[in-house]
Design a protein around this motif. Sequence first.
Motif, PDB file in Angstrom:
ATOM      1  N   LEU A   9       0.858  -1.184   0.000  1.00  0.00           N
ATOM      2  CA  LEU A   9       0.000   0.000   0.000  1.00  0.00           C
ATOM      3  C   LEU A   9       0.893   1.233   0.000  1.00  0.00           C
ATOM      4  O   LEU A   9       1.863   1.295   0.758  1.00  0.00           O
ATOM      5  CB  LEU A   9      -0.912   0.029   1.224  1.00  0.00           C
ATOM      6  CG  LEU A   9      -2.224  -0.753   1.178  1.00  0.00           C
ATOM      7  CD1 LEU A   9      -1.978  -2.233   0.912  1.00  0.00           C
ATOM      8  CD2 LEU A   9      -2.996  -0.583   2.481  1.00  0.00           C
ATOM      9  N   GLU A  10       0.555   2.197  -0.845  1.00  0.00           N
ATOM     10  CA  GLU A  10       1.324   3.442  -0.912  1.00  0.00           C
ATOM     11  C   GLU A  10       0.406   4.624  -0.647  1.00  0.00           C
ATOM     12  O   GLU A  10      -0.673   4.730  -1.237  1.00  0.00           O
ATOM     13  CB  GLU A  10       1.981   3.621  -2.278  1.00  0.00           C
ATOM     14  CG  GLU A  10       2.766   4.923  -2.399  1.00  0.00           C
ATOM     15  CD  GLU A  10       3.384   5.132  -3.761  1.00  0.00           C
ATOM     16  OE1 GLU A  10       3.867   6.255  -4.032  1.00  0.00           O
ATOM     17  OE2 GLU A  10       3.393   4.168  -4.567  1.00  0.00           O
ATOM     18  N   PHE A  11       0.845   5.492   0.259  1.00  0.00           N
ATOM     19  CA  PHE A  11       0.103   6.705   0.599  1.00  0.00           C
ATOM     20  C   PHE A  11       1.002   7.909   0.363  1.00  0.00           C
ATOM     21  O   PHE A  11       2.195   7.875   0.660  1.00  0.00           O
ATOM     22  CB  PHE A  11      -0.333   6.684   2.070  1.00  0.00           C
ATOM     23  CG  PHE A  11      -1.207   5.522   2.437  1.00  0.00           C
ATOM     24  CD1 PHE A  11      -2.574   5.647   2.431  1.00  0.00           C
ATOM     25  CD2 PHE A  11      -0.645   4.291   2.783  1.00  0.00           C
ATOM     26  CE1 PHE A  11      -3.397   4.569   2.776  1.00  0.00           C
ATOM     27  CE2 PHE A  11      -1.443   3.215   3.119  1.00  0.00           C
ATOM     28  CZ  PHE A  11      -2.829   3.352   3.113  1.00  0.00           C
ATOM     29  N   ALA A  12       0.427   8.979  -0.179  1.00  0.00           N
ATOM     30  CA  ALA A  12       1.168  10.213  -0.409  1.00  0.00           C
ATOM     31  C   ALA A  12       0.615  11.305   0.491  1.00  0.00           C
ATOM     32  O   ALA A  12      -0.602  11.450   0.635  1.00  0.00           O
ATOM     33  CB  ALA A  12       1.077  10.634  -1.875  1.00  0.00           C
ATOM     34  N   ASP A  13       1.523  12.050   1.093  1.00  0.00           N
ATOM     35  CA  ASP A  13       1.151  13.171   1.955  1.00  0.00           C
ATOM     36  C   ASP A  13       1.471  14.461   1.219  1.00  0.00           C
ATOM     37  O   ASP A  13       2.641  14.814   1.061  1.00  0.00           O
ATOM     38  CB  ASP A  13       1.922  13.086   3.275  1.00  0.00           C
ATOM     39  CG  ASP A  13       1.713  14.323   4.135  1.00  0.00           C
ATOM     40  OD1 ASP A  13       0.571  14.794   4.212  1.00  0.00           O
ATOM     41  OD2 ASP A  13       2.699  14.802   4.723  1.00  0.00           O
ATOM     42  N   ALA A  14       0.442  15.161   0.754  1.00  0.00           N
ATOM     43  CA  ALA A  14       0.633  16.390  -0.013  1.00  0.00           C
ATOM     44  C   ALA A  14       0.301  17.600   0.838  1.00  0.00           C
ATOM     45  O   ALA A  14      -0.643  17.591   1.633  1.00  0.00           O
ATOM     46  CB  ALA A  14      -0.246  16.379  -1.263  1.00  0.00           C
ATOM     47  N   ALA A  15       1.076  18.651   0.676  1.00  0.00           N
ATOM     48  CA  ALA A  15       0.815  19.898   1.397  1.00  0.00           C
ATOM     49  C   ALA A  15      -0.519  20.471   0.941  1.00  0.00           C
ATOM     50  O   ALA A  15      -0.788  20.546  -0.258  1.00  0.00           O
ATOM     51  CB  ALA A  15       1.932  20.897   1.144  1.00  0.00           C
ATOM     52  N   PRO A  16      -1.378  20.895   1.865  1.00  0.00           N
ATOM     53  CA  PRO A  16      -2.673  21.462   1.484  1.00  0.00           C
ATOM     54  C   PRO A  16      -2.567  22.860   0.890  1.00  0.00           C
ATOM     55  O   PRO A  16      -3.475  23.310   0.192  1.00  0.00           O
ATOM     56  CB  PRO A  16      -3.451  21.479   2.807  1.00  0.00           C
ATOM     57  CG  PRO A  16      -2.395  21.566   3.864  1.00  0.00           C
ATOM     58  CD  PRO A  16      -1.239  20.781   3.324  1.00  0.00           C
ATOM     59  N   VAL A  17      -1.474  23.542   1.166  1.00  0.00           N
ATOM     60  CA  VAL A  17      -1.242  24.885   0.633  1.00  0.00           C
ATOM     61  C   VAL A  17      -0.416  24.758  -0.636  1.00  0.00           C
ATOM     62  O   VAL A  17       0.564  24.002  -0.675  1.00  0.00           O
ATOM     63  CB  VAL A  17      -0.502  25.757   1.670  1.00  0.00           C
ATOM     64  CG1 VAL A  17      -0.155  27.118   1.086  1.00  0.00           C
ATOM     65  CG2 VAL A  17      -1.351  25.917   2.919  1.00  0.00           C
TER      66      VAL A  17
ATOM     67  N   ALA B 169      -6.865  17.555  11.186  1.00  0.00           N
ATOM     68  CA  ALA B 169      -7.291  18.958  11.077  1.00  0.00           C
ATOM     69  C   ALA B 169      -6.233  19.820  10.401  1.00  0.00           C
ATOM     70  O   ALA B 169      -6.491  20.986  10.098  1.00  0.00           O
ATOM     71  CB  ALA B 169      -7.605  19.524  12.462  1.00  0.00           C
ATOM     72  N   GLU B 170      -5.054  19.256  10.150  1.00  0.00           N
ATOM     73  CA  GLU B 170      -3.939  20.050   9.641  1.00  0.00           C
ATOM     74  C   GLU B 170      -4.267  20.764   8.341  1.00  0.00           C
ATOM     75  O   GLU B 170      -3.966  21.959   8.178  1.00  0.00           O
ATOM     76  CB  GLU B 170      -2.712  19.166   9.431  1.00  0.00           C
ATOM     77  CG  GLU B 170      -1.494  19.946   8.972  1.00  0.00           C
ATOM     78  CD  GLU B 170      -0.430  19.070   8.330  1.00  0.00           C
ATOM     79  OE1 GLU B 170       0.717  19.529   8.230  1.00  0.00           O
ATOM     80  OE2 GLU B 170      -0.759  17.944   7.913  1.00  0.00           O
ATOM     81  N   ALA B 171      -4.876  20.073   7.383  1.00  0.00           N
ATOM     82  CA  ALA B 171      -5.156  20.682   6.079  1.00  0.00           C
ATOM     83  C   ALA B 171      -6.045  21.915   6.227  1.00  0.00           C
ATOM     84  O   ALA B 171      -5.776  22.972   5.643  1.00  0.00           O
ATOM     85  CB  ALA B 171      -5.808  19.663   5.155  1.00  0.00           C
ATOM     86  N   ARG B 172      -7.079  21.793   7.030  1.00  0.00           N
ATOM     87  CA  ARG B 172      -7.993  22.929   7.244  1.00  0.00           C
ATOM     88  C   ARG B 172      -7.279  24.081   7.943  1.00  0.00           C
ATOM     89  O   ARG B 172      -7.439  25.255   7.569  1.00  0.00           O
ATOM     90  CB  ARG B 172      -9.194  22.464   8.068  1.00  0.00           C
ATOM     91  CG  ARG B 172     -10.108  23.585   8.538  1.00  0.00           C
ATOM     92  CD  ARG B 172     -11.320  23.026   9.261  1.00  0.00           C
ATOM     93  NE  ARG B 172     -10.975  22.187  10.383  1.00  0.00           N
ATOM     94  CZ  ARG B 172     -10.701  22.648  11.604  1.00  0.00           C
ATOM     95  NH1 ARG B 172     -10.692  23.959  11.849  1.00  0.00           N
ATOM     96  NH2 ARG B 172     -10.418  21.819  12.592  1.00  0.00           N
ATOM     97  N   LEU B 173      -6.473  23.769   8.938  1.00  0.00           N
ATOM     98  CA  LEU B 173      -5.788  24.812   9.701  1.00  0.00           C
ATOM     99  C   LEU B 173      -4.746  25.548   8.860  1.00  0.00           C
ATOM    100  O   LEU B 173      -4.647  26.777   8.908  1.00  0.00           O
ATOM    101  CB  LEU B 173      -5.137  24.193  10.934  1.00  0.00           C
ATOM    102  CG  LEU B 173      -6.096  23.625  11.987  1.00  0.00           C
ATOM    103  CD1 LEU B 173      -5.343  22.783  13.005  1.00  0.00           C
ATOM    104  CD2 LEU B 173      -6.870  24.738  12.671  1.00  0.00           C
ATOM    105  N   LEU B 174      -3.967  24.808   8.079  1.00  0.00           N
ATOM    106  CA  LEU B 174      -2.948  25.447   7.260  1.00  0.00           C
ATOM    107  C   LEU B 174      -3.558  26.281   6.143  1.00  0.00           C
ATOM    108  O   LEU B 174      -3.080  27.375   5.828  1.00  0.00           O
ATOM    109  CB  LEU B 174      -2.020  24.388   6.656  1.00  0.00           C
ATOM    110  CG  LEU B 174      -0.983  23.762   7.589  1.00  0.00           C
ATOM    111  CD1 LEU B 174      -0.135  22.760   6.821  1.00  0.00           C
ATOM    112  CD2 LEU B 174      -0.088  24.822   8.212  1.00  0.00           C
ATOM    113  N   THR B 175      -4.629  25.769   5.537  1.00  0.00           N
ATOM    114  CA  THR B 175      -5.304  26.521   4.479  1.00  0.00           C
ATOM    115  C   THR B 175      -5.874  27.821   5.026  1.00  0.00           C
ATOM    116  O   THR B 175      -5.774  28.884   4.393  1.00  0.00           O
ATOM    117  CB  THR B 175      -6.419  25.675   3.847  1.00  0.00           C
ATOM    118  OG1 THR B 175      -5.852  24.469   3.298  1.00  0.00           O
ATOM    119  CG2 THR B 175      -7.122  26.436   2.734  1.00  0.00           C
TER     120      THR B 175
END
Length: 242
Positions: free
Chosen positions: A77-85, A142-148
Amino acid sequence: MGDDTHGWTAAPGAAQRARSVLAAAWSCTVTAEAAREELIGAHEVTDDGRVLLRLPADSALAAAALCAPRGEPSAVLEFADAAPVPVRGRIRARLWLAGRLSAAADRLAFEPTRIVLRQLSGTVLVDPAEFAEAAPDPLATAEARLLTHLADCHPDAVERLTRLVEPASLHGAVRVQPLALDRHGLTLRIERVRSDGDVRLTFHAPADGVAELTERVHVLLSQASAAACPRPLQRQRTDREG
């Protein structure tokens, strides 16, 4: 760097970072024997790090995985972590899990036996026992929402935080964006014309929720406001505009 001005220098360990990537991911790529599929919104994660997959009715993965020789990894299984900004080079990490799939009611249960995490700082092999015991960062989902929100609604605060960055690190900077956030600190991406650099600002104490995070960021902003050093990025913009 920001770490020089704060007593708390902790950062997530590899196992927690891997669990955080897994917790926040919405999609994954599954490879088993000759079958390979991209799944969106089709996985869940148990408390011990096992992954439960809901496969389409016509998926070839189930048969390919379950027919693999016993004792060998039947899937990756491969997962990618992309910056939300939006920044250059948005992939912050990739996580690979190798292990076996087994039938579990209407789903397949995947138990990882080999975990590889590749981050901007390098590639590490995560111990499966540590991975199973680790918990995701409390701010991971919650990181994506907070950074955006920080980037879109408070660009002035992001620029003020650059006062905590060594002037040399801002040399040639054309833009600074929030790149990553966890309970221990905030990472800024410094973009230059031909290169990028990241600077981590650590909190004075870990934040286990949004309320504590708000206080930690306010402390950083207060320290930035009190900093005597100029803001090279702002000065550079002024020179360019003039």
